[in-house]
Write a protein that holds these residues in place. Structure first.
Motif, PDB file in Angstrom:
ATOM      1  N   GLU A  24      78.179  38.943  67.869  1.00 44.40           N
ATOM      2  CA  GLU A  24      78.162  37.504  67.583  1.00 44.40           C
ATOM      3  C   GLU A  24      76.756  36.952  67.776  1.00 44.40           C
ATOM      4  O   GLU A  24      76.279  36.148  66.958  1.00 44.40           O
ATOM      5  CB  GLU A  24      79.140  36.760  68.490  1.00 44.40           C
ATOM      6  CG  GLU A  24      80.601  36.982  68.151  1.00 44.40           C
ATOM      7  CD  GLU A  24      81.548  36.290  69.121  1.00 44.40           C
ATOM      8  OE1 GLU A  24      81.115  35.386  69.867  1.00 44.40           O
ATOM      9  OE2 GLU A  24      82.731  36.658  69.137  1.00 44.40           O
ATOM     10  N   ASN A  27      74.541  37.932  64.894  1.00 45.39           N
ATOM     11  CA  ASN A  27      74.838  37.107  63.720  1.00 45.39           C
ATOM     12  C   ASN A  27      74.270  35.693  63.862  1.00 45.39           C
ATOM     13  O   ASN A  27      73.751  35.125  62.899  1.00 45.39           O
ATOM     14  CB  ASN A  27      76.334  37.057  63.459  1.00 45.39           C
ATOM     15  CG  ASN A  27      76.888  38.381  62.999  1.00 45.39           C
ATOM     16  OD1 ASN A  27      76.179  39.211  62.445  1.00 45.39           O
ATOM     17  ND2 ASN A  27      78.173  38.608  63.232  1.00 45.39           N
ATOM     18  N   LEU A  28      74.375  35.137  65.062  1.00 51.61           N
ATOM     19  CA  LEU A  28      73.821  33.802  65.296  1.00 51.61           C
ATOM     20  C   LEU A  28      72.307  33.797  65.143  1.00 51.61           C
ATOM     21  O   LEU A  28      71.725  32.863  64.582  1.00 51.61           O
ATOM     22  CB  LEU A  28      74.212  33.298  66.692  1.00 51.61           C
ATOM     23  CG  LEU A  28      75.661  32.858  66.854  1.00 51.61           C
ATOM     24  CD1 LEU A  28      75.972  32.596  68.327  1.00 51.61           C
ATOM     25  CD2 LEU A  28      75.950  31.623  66.031  1.00 51.61           C
ATOM     26  N   LYS A  29      71.650  34.847  65.624  1.00 52.36           N
ATOM     27  CA  LYS A  29      70.191  34.942  65.479  1.00 52.36           C
ATOM     28  C   LYS A  29      69.806  35.048  64.009  1.00 52.36           C
ATOM     29  O   LYS A  29      68.815  34.451  63.584  1.00 52.36           O
ATOM     30  CB  LYS A  29      69.650  36.139  66.272  1.00 52.36           C
ATOM     31  CG  LYS A  29      69.628  35.882  67.766  1.00 52.36           C
ATOM     32  CD  LYS A  29      69.067  37.077  68.520  1.00 52.36           C
ATOM     33  CE  LYS A  29      69.024  36.812  70.012  1.00 52.36           C
ATOM     34  NZ  LYS A  29      68.447  37.947  70.759  1.00 52.36           N
ATOM     35  N   ALA A  30      70.578  35.781  63.230  1.00 53.12           N
ATOM     36  CA  ALA A  30      70.316  35.895  61.792  1.00 53.12           C
ATOM     37  C   ALA A  30      70.507  34.542  61.106  1.00 53.12           C
ATOM     38  O   ALA A  30      69.683  34.149  60.262  1.00 53.12           O
ATOM     39  CB  ALA A  30      71.227  36.945  61.167  1.00 53.12           C
ATOM     40  N   ASP A  31      71.555  33.825  61.481  1.00 56.15           N
ATOM     41  CA  ASP A  31      71.800  32.487  60.919  1.00 56.15           C
ATOM     42  C   ASP A  31      70.655  31.539  61.275  1.00 56.15           C
ATOM     43  O   ASP A  31      70.199  30.758  60.439  1.00 56.15           O
ATOM     44  CB  ASP A  31      73.121  31.907  61.427  1.00 56.15           C
ATOM     45  CG  ASP A  31      74.342  32.619  60.870  1.00 56.15           C
ATOM     46  OD1 ASP A  31      74.201  33.381  59.890  1.00 56.15           O
ATOM     47  OD2 ASP A  31      75.444  32.409  61.437  1.00 56.15           O
ATOM     48  N   LEU A  32      70.193  31.611  62.517  1.00 56.08           N
ATOM     49  CA  LEU A  32      69.086  30.770  62.963  1.00 56.08           C
ATOM     50  C   LEU A  32      67.829  31.068  62.159  1.00 56.08           C
ATOM     51  O   LEU A  32      67.143  30.142  61.707  1.00 56.08           O
ATOM     52  CB  LEU A  32      68.827  30.994  64.455  1.00 56.08           C
ATOM     53  CG  LEU A  32      67.628  30.248  65.057  1.00 56.08           C
ATOM     54  CD1 LEU A  32      67.804  28.739  64.913  1.00 56.08           C
ATOM     55  CD2 LEU A  32      67.437  30.645  66.511  1.00 56.08           C
ATOM     56  N   LYS A  34      67.608  32.248  59.140  1.00 50.83           N
ATOM     57  CA  LYS A  34      67.790  31.727  57.781  1.00 50.83           C
ATOM     58  C   LYS A  34      67.564  30.210  57.741  1.00 50.83           C
ATOM     59  O   LYS A  34      66.914  29.696  56.831  1.00 50.83           O
ATOM     60  CB  LYS A  34      69.194  32.045  57.268  1.00 50.83           C
ATOM     61  CG  LYS A  34      69.412  33.490  56.917  1.00 50.83           C
ATOM     62  CD  LYS A  34      70.844  33.718  56.475  1.00 50.83           C
ATOM     63  CE  LYS A  34      71.167  35.191  56.352  1.00 50.83           C
ATOM     64  NZ  LYS A  34      72.585  35.416  56.047  1.00 50.83           N
ATOM     65  N   LEU A  35      68.115  29.513  58.724  1.00 53.75           N
ATOM     66  CA  LEU A  35      67.948  28.057  58.766  1.00 53.75           C
ATOM     67  C   LEU A  35      66.494  27.669  58.997  1.00 53.75           C
ATOM     68  O   LEU A  35      65.993  26.715  58.386  1.00 53.75           O
ATOM     69  CB  LEU A  35      68.833  27.449  59.862  1.00 53.75           C
ATOM     70  CG  LEU A  35      70.318  27.420  59.562  1.00 53.75           C
ATOM     71  CD1 LEU A  35      71.105  26.975  60.798  1.00 53.75           C
ATOM     72  CD2 LEU A  35      70.617  26.496  58.393  1.00 53.75           C
ATOM     73  N   GLU A  36      65.808  28.394  59.867  1.00 55.26           N
ATOM     74  CA  GLU A  36      64.402  28.101  60.117  1.00 55.26           C
ATOM     75  C   GLU A  36      63.567  28.342  58.854  1.00 55.26           C
ATOM     76  O   GLU A  36      62.674  27.547  58.543  1.00 55.26           O
ATOM     77  CB  GLU A  36      63.879  28.942  61.282  1.00 55.26           C
ATOM     78  CG  GLU A  36      64.412  28.485  62.620  1.00 55.26           C
ATOM     79  CD  GLU A  36      64.051  29.385  63.785  1.00 55.26           C
ATOM     80  OE1 GLU A  36      64.062  28.879  64.924  1.00 55.26           O
ATOM     81  OE2 GLU A  36      63.766  30.586  63.568  1.00 55.26           O
TER      82      GLU A  36
END
Length: 71
Positions: A24, A27-32, A34-36
């Motif tokens: 998890e 995945n959160l680091k990957a989402d972060l 992408k958002l950055e």
């Protein structure tokens, strides 16, 4: 009679929970990331549009920024 604790099962359960949370977090680091990246692209687009609207070339803006803030 005393209740017997199954330590092996408890250990495996905790290891499974750690693995799940690790995934998890990954995945959160990957989402972060992408958002950055998306924010950076948006910020540069806004800056480019502003410069174009004012008739300022990017190299002129960069030169001025270097004057003010240094290399």
């Amino acid at each position: 009679m005393a209740r017997v604790v199954n330590y092996e099962q408890k250990i495996e359960d905790i290891k499974a929970k750690i693995e799940k949370k690790t995934e998890e977090l990954k995945n959160l680091k990957a989402d972060l990331a992408k958002l950055e990246d998306a924010k950076t692209k948006t910020d540069f687009k806004v800056l480019n549009e502003y410069l174009a609207g004012k008739g300022i070339a990017p190299d002129e803006a960069l030169g001025k920024l270097k004057e003010v803030y240094g290399e």
